[in-house]
Design a protein around this motif. Structure first.
Motif, PDB file in Angstrom:
ATOM      1  N   TYR A  96      44.025  37.251  35.722  1.00  0.00           N
ATOM      2  CA  TYR A  96      43.261  36.828  36.898  1.00  0.00           C
ATOM      3  C   TYR A  96      42.262  37.925  37.242  1.00  0.00           C
ATOM      4  O   TYR A  96      42.644  39.065  37.476  1.00  0.00           O
ATOM      5  N   ARG A  97      40.973  37.600  37.250  1.00  0.00           N
ATOM      6  CA  ARG A  97      39.927  38.592  37.494  1.00  0.00           C
ATOM      7  C   ARG A  97      38.890  37.994  38.437  1.00  0.00           C
ATOM      8  O   ARG A  97      38.499  36.835  38.281  1.00  0.00           O
ATOM      9  N   THR A  98      38.406  38.822  39.348  1.00  0.00           N
ATOM     10  CA  THR A  98      37.448  38.323  40.341  1.00  0.00           C
ATOM     11  C   THR A  98      36.037  38.836  40.055  1.00  0.00           C
ATOM     12  O   THR A  98      35.200  38.897  40.955  1.00  0.00           O
ATOM     13  N   THR A  99      35.772  39.212  38.799  1.00  0.00           N
ATOM     14  CA  THR A  99      34.414  39.605  38.422  1.00  0.00           C
ATOM     15  C   THR A  99      33.473  38.425  38.654  1.00  0.00           C
ATOM     16  O   THR A  99      33.879  37.270  38.581  1.00  0.00           O
ATOM     17  N   PRO A 100      32.197  38.715  38.945  1.00  0.00           N
ATOM     18  CA  PRO A 100      31.277  37.636  39.316  1.00  0.00           C
ATOM     19  C   PRO A 100      30.782  36.839  38.103  1.00  0.00           C
ATOM     20  O   PRO A 100      31.089  37.159  36.960  1.00  0.00           O
ATOM     21  N   THR A 101      30.021  35.817  38.426  1.00  0.00           N
ATOM     22  CA  THR A 101      29.425  34.948  37.417  1.00  0.00           C
ATOM     23  C   THR A 101      27.909  35.034  37.534  1.00  0.00           C
ATOM     24  O   THR A 101      27.373  35.066  38.644  1.00  0.00           O
ATOM     25  N   VAL A 128      24.884  31.301  46.464  1.00  0.00           N
ATOM     26  CA  VAL A 128      24.309  31.518  45.135  1.00  0.00           C
ATOM     27  C   VAL A 128      23.061  32.368  45.342  1.00  0.00           C
ATOM     28  O   VAL A 128      22.102  31.928  45.969  1.00  0.00           O
ATOM     29  N   ASP A 129      23.102  33.596  44.847  1.00  0.00           N
ATOM     30  CA  ASP A 129      21.994  34.526  45.108  1.00  0.00           C
ATOM     31  C   ASP A 129      21.046  34.601  43.920  1.00  0.00           C
ATOM     32  O   ASP A 129      21.464  34.932  42.810  1.00  0.00           O
ATOM     33  N   THR A 154      29.368  35.162  43.316  1.00  0.00           N
ATOM     34  CA  THR A 154      30.515  36.079  43.398  1.00  0.00           C
ATOM     35  C   THR A 154      31.828  35.344  43.624  1.00  0.00           C
ATOM     36  O   THR A 154      32.891  35.926  43.484  1.00  0.00           O
ATOM     37  N   GLN A 155      31.736  34.046  43.937  1.00  0.00           N
ATOM     38  CA  GLN A 155      32.935  33.305  44.320  1.00  0.00           C
ATOM     39  C   GLN A 155      33.671  32.722  43.110  1.00  0.00           C
ATOM     40  O   GLN A 155      34.804  32.248  43.246  1.00  0.00           O
ATOM     41  N   ASP A 156      33.041  32.717  41.937  1.00  0.00           N
ATOM     42  CA  ASP A 156      33.663  32.121  40.754  1.00  0.00           C
ATOM     43  C   ASP A 156      34.368  33.195  39.933  1.00  0.00           C
ATOM     44  O   ASP A 156      33.774  34.211  39.586  1.00  0.00           O
ATOM     45  N   HIS A 157      35.625  32.957  39.611  1.00  0.00           N
ATOM     46  CA  HIS A 157      36.468  33.963  38.974  1.00  0.00           C
ATOM     47  C   HIS A 157      37.065  33.437  37.677  1.00  0.00           C
ATOM     48  O   HIS A 157      36.592  32.439  37.143  1.00  0.00           O
TER      49      HIS A 157
END
Lengths: 410, 410
Positions: A96-101, A128-129, A154-157
């Motif tokens: 499980y990793r919370t690095t961005p997309t 979405v930036d 940043t919300q997709d992990h």
């Protein structure tokens, strides 16, 4: 050959299907105190084996799937706790990793498509930036200088579905043995399920009392959960008039090893649109990447040469260094698709205003099985406890079965 | 751990290396009446496992390799008898087929390259017939309408290297057991060879008396044949000053299944030049095709993502339907290359005008191992019998070792 009928096995909840959804439900049921039995001759060998494990409600938003978004966001919110608890229970790393997309476009049309998608995403309140392609390449120096657009999400992990399945199977067996005194071979029964058992064998809408296995074993349970993906359609003993419109959507997916001199190939998950076609690159901590995925409705279960070609071609457009990776695995599996791309999840109307007791269905998770595992398990267990949230009735498995007059269509 | 030294094993001829060359030599030696022992921990698992099995002296002609042509033509002439005898001996199908080859060009430059190659081929007396692209498509309707040139070569054929290796291994064990009374485990010894044994252990140019294995076993033999591919370079106990300039040339190769509605994808073997890059498609009778092969000197032993992409891309230029095939295997192996692309084959000078007794080398077959198997085995056995043909001295393994002053360079 002997023809003795095995003794029936009694359990609290029987889950048919050991893909990620069935595994998640079994885990949540066990956590809720139930004695569980999971039925699968080869667990986690279907779509779960192929899946990249992106937990991506934002990137996965498609037009006219706003209903689904409520479900994917609810599950996304559950993921940190779900992952933390499982890690604490098992001591295993599930990736499980919370690095961005980074969402990327290749040419001008892809840039426009990405811009349209961002409008839909922000309209739904998702963040979405926009970043310049230069900023994107500062973050990820291996990116091609020729990309046309980049958005940071940043919300997709991500999670590693194979590690996740292994952790759940380990946990199920341990709790089964230590708490419930169940042999591992009766927590996970590696036999094919052939049909539902009913209180009145002549009435497919009568209460479901368990499941019959291919070796003749009957498993009796208070609740039977059908979570066997494409196998749910046409499963023996389903209530008459229930239509489960599942179809196989095959995907090809690749695993590659990044040689030392190219590490890290990327730290973010990359999701590109390359001349109109989607492709993603998911980095793992073991110096491999997952590149996927095609969506074929040609019915061919094997790995498609054209699919592999397309994935390698398009991934190289985003990351030219992909050419230098070692291809270590090519896999194809079928996802269970539905007409509205949403799952078939919940109880089934008996046609008399009530639901068929003892039966729950959880299938049709299409490309979202891993992401939706925590919320699907939660919804099923709430229904088991008699606390079903009407908000999720829109995903009832009988919504394509007008003859059953489920509440939604009453 | 016990440290008893195993009893030495005595044999007639010991062959180190169970790739296709070692297998062919062992077979021919056995046919000549010798008792043989073959040493390989994992026979036929190297380049032989990857090879497509084209027997193609004409298509494989390269500029400035005319010397090699005499060898490839001699072996090509031996193939029908070699295949027939082995089939009769074993009753096994080794996939020997005499279907023709179509050489194809994709664009105008490829057409020119193919024309130049044809000139070189016909100058050597080889038959290469120009056909129109229309005629080519009548023969092979799946060919792209966009090919630029086609040549028909009837002299180039094919064999299935995996089936061939299996047949030879079967035959070696059967004759070893039935004729020579040798246990199968002593006909094929699955242990790594570590070095040559010499009459005078202090003199690496003294007669070779056999081979030492990793488990400590000594195998004593009248002739020791070093046929272990890239492993020959630097093999312990080789004559001092012998230089075996072998280098790994890795190749990626694909196996694909042709779905029923596309059969036959092609009946001829196709060898294309696609925007300057070679690609071939070899049809097998089990409804699979072999697509190959890259030639990489990057030292990476794994399957190259870029290589797979290139092969699928270029094969689709010739045969668009390749996109619809099932990719069932991707393999990479190293071929043993030499500076002049010709093998290192024969005896080794001892530096005193004579050759080292008891030693023969057969390696460096690069892309031609399967084609050259019959002639290599023949040449080795003639040397064993003291009847070496001076015509083949140009392939002596000591030709890159001026310090040994072999006859060729005297």
């Amino acid at each position: 050959m002997s023809c003795t009928v095995p003794d029936p096995l009694s359990t609290g909840i029987v889950v048919i299907g050991g893909g990620i959804i069935g595994l998640g439900i079994a885990l949540e049921a066990q956590r809720a105190g139930h004695r569980i039995t999971l039925i699968d001759p080869d667990p986690a060998a279907g779509a779960t084996f192929a899946a990249a494990g992106m937990l991506a409600p934002v990137s996965e938003l498609h037009y006219q799937e706003e209903d689904l978004l409520s479900l994917t966001l609810a599950s996304s919110a559950r993921w940190p706790g779900f992952a933390r608890t499982l890690a604490a229970e098992t001591g295993l790393d599930i990736g499980y990793r919370t690095t961005p997309t980074l969402a990327l476009g290749a040419d001008a049309a892809d840039r426009a498509a990405l811009g349209d998608l961002r409008e839909a995403q922000t309209r739904q309140g998702l963040q979405v930036d926009r970043v310049t392609t230069r900023e994107a390449r500062v973050r990820e120096p291996m990116l091609s200088p020729n990309i046309s657009a980049a958005h940071l999400i940043t919300q997709d992990h991500q999670v590693d579905p194979r590690a996740l399945a292994k952790a759940i199977l380990t946990r199920l067996a341990a709790v089964g043995r230590e708490r419930d005194g169940t042999e591992p071979s009766k927590t996970l029964v590696r036999v094919r399920a052939t049909g539902l058992l009913h209180q009145d064998p002549a009435d497919s809408r009568s209460p479901v009392t368990g499941v019959l296995l291919a070796d003749g074993t009957e498993i009796h349970a208070r609740e039977t959960i059908l979570a066997n993906g494409l196998g749910a359609a046409g499963f023996e003993g389903l209530p008459e008039s229930l239509v489960l419109p599942l179809r196989p959507v095959h995907g090809d997916i690749l695993r590659l090893r990044v040689p030392a001199h190219l590490r890290p190939l990327t730290t973010a998950t990359l999701r590109g649109i390359v001349r109109g076609l989607p492709v993603y690159v998911v980095p793992r901590e073991d110096d491999t990447v997952v590149i996927g995925a095609t969506a074929r409705e040609d019915g061919n279960p094997g790995v498609s040469a054209g699919g592999v070609h397309q994935l390698l071609r398009d991934a190289q457009v985003l990351l030219p260094a992909v050419a230098e990776l070692e291809l270590i695995e090519t896999t194809a599996r079928a996802r269970p698709g539905t007409p509205d791309n949403a799952p078939l999840l919940g109880r089934v109307a008996a046609g008399d205003g009530a639901d068929v007791p003892g039966l729950l269905i959880a299938t049709g998770f299409f490309r979202h099985g891993v992401l939706l595992t925590p919320v699907a398990a939660h919804i099923v267990l709430e229904l088991v406890a008699g606390r079903g949230d009407p908000a999720w009735d829109r995903f009832r498995p009988d919504r394509f079965s007008p003859a059953l007059k489920p509440k939604e269509y009453a």
